[in-house]
Scaffold this motif. Structure first.
Motif, short mmCIF file in Angstrom:
data_model
loop_
_atom_site.label_atom_id
_atom_site.label_comp_id
_atom_site.label_asym_id
_atom_site.label_seq_id
_atom_site.Cartn_x
_atom_site.Cartn_y
_atom_site.Cartn_z
N CYS A 419 0.84 -1.30 -0.06
CA CYS A 419 -0.03 -0.08 -0.04
C CYS A 419 0.89 1.34 0.08
O CYS A 419 0.59 2.28 0.65
N ASN A 420 1.94 1.26 -0.67
CA ASN A 420 2.72 2.31 -1.15
C ASN A 420 3.13 3.07 0.34
O ASN A 420 3.08 4.32 0.49
N GLY A 421 3.82 2.28 1.07
CA GLY A 421 4.44 2.73 2.45
C GLY A 421 3.71 3.19 3.65
O GLY A 421 4.30 3.80 4.21
N SER A 422 2.33 2.86 3.51
CA SER A 422 1.77 3.17 4.78
C SER A 422 0.53 2.19 5.23
O SER A 422 0.23 1.42 4.53
N ASP A 423 0.79 2.03 6.59
CA ASP A 423 -0.20 0.95 7.25
C ASP A 423 -1.62 1.76 7.45
O ASP A 423 -2.39 1.17 8.00
N GLY A 424 -1.78 2.95 7.09
CA GLY A 424 -3.04 3.74 7.02
C GLY A 424 -4.18 2.98 6.58
O GLY A 424 -5.46 2.96 6.79
N TYR A 425 -3.98 2.22 5.15
CA TYR A 425 -4.94 1.55 4.42
C TYR A 425 -5.30 0.38 5.23
O TYR A 425 -6.69 0.20 5.18
N LEU A 426 -4.59 -0.35 6.03
CA LEU A 426 -4.97 -1.46 6.73
C LEU A 426 -5.82 -0.99 8.09
O LEU A 426 -6.99 -1.48 8.29
N ALA A 427 -5.51 0.27 8.65
CA ALA A 427 -6.41 0.78 9.71
C ALA A 427 -7.58 1.34 9.24
O ALA A 427 -8.77 1.03 9.76
N TRP A 428 -7.58 1.81 7.89
CA TRP A 428 -8.95 2.10 7.16
C TRP A 428 -10.01 1.02 7.01
O TRP A 428 -11.12 1.20 7.33
N LEU A 429 -9.44 0.00 6.62
CA LEU A 429 -9.97 -1.23 6.20
C LEU A 429 -10.65 -1.72 7.50
O LEU A 429 -11.95 -2.17 7.64
N ASP A 430 -9.69 -2.06 8.67
CA ASP A 430 -10.45 -2.08 9.95
C ASP A 430 -11.39 -1.35 10.40
O ASP A 430 -12.52 -2.10 10.69
#
Length: 632
Positions: A419-430
């Motif tokens: 996800c291009n260097g960020s775990d923000g997408y994972l947190a958004w999915l959660d």
């Protein structure tokens, strides 16, 4: 360890008195502590009487060594039959015979070294007997110091004494040629050919001297094996470690080498989300620790990661001793204490309690892995447990490490390389999937291509275009469509039908789904994509996850009947409905969370439930509105 050993003269005598199977049965009970099933006892009687006929030849010396059920050290693999002796130059030799009761088989195209045959009470996919014999010989050669130092020559072969061979027989199909060249297969009516094969390398008796050497050989990876895996990694960009991966690699390397020095048990738990490089670290450790004279193996429950990483290492090579370094998590049910130096367990969250096809072997895979190695390394993401059988958790690993008196160490991979260097997408999915509330209500600052499509056809067209760039885009789906075993290799049979959109589940034969050129025309599932990554994925969310009354809900009744991940949920529902709902909710949401995080650059979504589609679109609109507001 050898279950039975003797001279040829002693073996023949035992066969003539009909006591050979009884002697083996007694030895297994005394040496291994287990009773022998009747089917196994009968197979010994049949196969060993055939070997009696083969060896009843005056030109084969009476004092050659005979070994039956030779357990290859540091593994649970056993060689059926060995003849040892010296060749015409007085060099040590061993003939390795893989004995089969089979009466027929079906050749399988597109997969390496697999056939289909009736065994164990059902038709199953198994390895070609010549491959099996070759791989056992290669395993002994690669890890037995006595074989390496004394230059013992190994001659593997297969003996299918009930198998009637015909012209153009599937046993001899062209895809098996490399293995047949290394380990010829002898069939019914060809005892004389097997006898000739033995007499080529066994000229003089050794009075079991060679067997003793091999049985007491120290474990040490051969130089050829070390060179092979090192050369495969060299220049392979997919296995280059960066930043935090390198830090974790060095720490695990240090701990493993310390185990090699002081012989104390250590267990390392490495936690990290999708795309944090767990597999990259494992493969690099596999190569480096092998170079440090360790017996080390890459272990996973799912075969898909093993197949893909092996394929990426080997390239176009079909036959390599590196194959023996990649193992299933059920391999260690019968191995002894500390038989391996280091076991690297990828996707440890997918480990099961019991092993075997019927989940009736062993006690606990985590316990057995820790018990079998000085250093056990578990790469784990608890949010990726996706079946009722998944027991892999930090707590479970801690429990068994303490029982095995293994010192515990912890590492965490925090950086998100997908996800291009960020775990923000994972947190958004959660947050989106109602897994947990997070601060990431939108995707602000995240450069990631995520779209929701009205049509599965439109979504597939987009994924197909992305795949043309580098064969790194795939369509995946939740398990809401039946998978017919009878059609598993038929690309023209479409399991998944949504309006005018029709596609097959990924085929049961051919190259692994993640690397095959034709996989873009198939739909992958959790079992063929977990632990792997692509540039782009298209994900079909089925009716097992919907949006109702302002909430994301799951419904296990909408899963396909052929789905094994929720096996036992109906029984649990009758006994404890609330617990069943919680378990099913966790598994279904973890499944989609895993599928939705397989793409490093983008994820395209289609939902069969229109309410779910609208909900996701609104969440993305909120993200876009926030971006536009910030830009202005």
């Amino acid at each position: 360890m050898i279950v039975y050993d003797g001279l040829k003269s002693e073996f023949l005598k035992s066969c003539e008195s009909d006591s050979i199977a009884i002697e083996i049965e007694e030895n297994i009970l005394s040496k291994l502590g287990r009773h022998t099933p009747k089917s196994e006892f009968r197979s010994w009687e049949n196969s060993l009487n055939y070997m009696y006929k083969v060896l009843n030849d005056n030109e084969i010396p009476n004092d050659v060594g005979i070994a039956i059920e030779f357990n290859i050290p540091q593994t649970s693999k056993r060689v059926d039959f060995i003849i040892s002796g010296f060749d015409s130059s007085n060099e040590p030799n061993m003939v390795i015979v893989e004995l089969k009761q089979w009466e027929g088989l079906k050749a399988l195209d597109g997969v390496d070294a697999l056939v289909e045959t009736y065994t164990g009470g059902a038709v199953r996919k198994v390895v070609h007997p010549s491959y099996q014999a070759w791989s056992y010989a290669q395993l002994i050669l690669d890890y037995n110091a006595s074989v390496q130092d004394r230059r013992v020559k190994l001659h593997p072969c297969a003996c299918l004494h009930n198998y009637i061979r015909h012209d153009n027989d599937p046993l001899d199909s062209k895809q098996y040629k490399d293995y047949l060249d290394e380990a010829p297969a002898f069939t019914k009516g060809h005892a004389s050919d097997l006898r000739k094969f033995i007499k080529k390398s066994i000229i003089y008796g050794d009075k079991k001297e060679v067997l003793y050497l091999v049985d007491h050989g120290k474990i040490r990876p051969s130089k050829s094996l070390q060179n092979a895996i090192a050369s495969m990694l060299k220049g392979n960009r997919e296995f280059i470690m960066i930043d935090e991966q390198k830090v974790a690699y060095e720490e695990i390397l240090r701990l493993s080498l310390q185990c090699q020095k002081d012989y104390k048990k250590r267990t390392v738990i490495v936690t990290g989300g999708p795309g944090t490089g767990k597999s990259v670290i494992a493969v690099n450790l596999l190569a480096e620790l092998t170079a440090r004279d360790q017996m080390v193996q890459y272990v996973s429950k799912n075969s898909a990661p093993r197949q893909v990483y092996l394929k990426k290492l080997k390239g176009i090579m079909r036959k390599s001793s590196v194959d023996n370094m990649f193992k299933g998590s059920g391999t260690y049910t019968e191995t002894g204490l500390n038989v391996a130096h280091t076991l690297l367990v990828d996707e440890a969250h997918r480990l099961n309690e019991k092993s075997g096809m019927f989940h009736n072997r062993g006690e606990n895979q985590i316990k057995e892995i820790i018990h079998s190695s000085f250093c056990s390394v578990f790469f784990i993401d608890e949010s990726q447990r996706v079946t009722m059988d998944d027991i892999g958790s930090v707590e479970e690993i801690e429990k068994w490490a303490k029982e095995e008196e293994s010192e515990l160490f912890y590492l965490e991979l925090q950086s998100q390389f997908r996800c291009n260097g960020s775990d923000g997408y994972l947190a958004w999915l959660d947050d989106v999937l109602d897994i947990r509330e997070t601060a990431n209500y939108d995707l602000e600052g995240i450069d990631y291509d995520i779209r929701v499509f009205d049509s599965p056809v439109e979504m597939w067209d987009t994924v197909n275009e992305k795949n043309k760039l580098a064969n790194r885009a795939r369509v995946l789906a939740g398990y809401c469509w039946e998978w017919l075993k009878s059609e598993q290799n038929n690309t023209n049979y479409h399991d998944i039908k949504i309006g005018d959109f029709e596609m097959s589940w990924n085929l049961g034969s051919g190259e692994p789904f993640a690397v095959s050129e034709t996989s873009i025309n198939e739909v992958g599932c959790i079992h063929t994509s977990q632990g792997l990554e692509f540039d782009y994925v298209g994900v079909i969310i089925g009716d097992d996850m919907r949006y109702e009354n302002g909430k994301v809900v799951t419904d296990f009744t909408r899963r396909a009947k052929t789905d094994q991940s929720l096996k036992g949920i109906k029984k649990l529902y009758k006994e404890n409905p609330e617990l069943a709902k919680r378990r099913a909710d966790e598994i279904i949401k973890n499944t989609y969370r895993t599928l939705l995080t397989r793409g490093m650059k983008g994820c395209y979504i289609y939902c069969t439930d229109k309410n779910m589609e609208e909900y996701l679109k609104k969440r993305l609109e909120t993200c876009n509105d926030r971006k536009n507001y910030t830009a202005n």
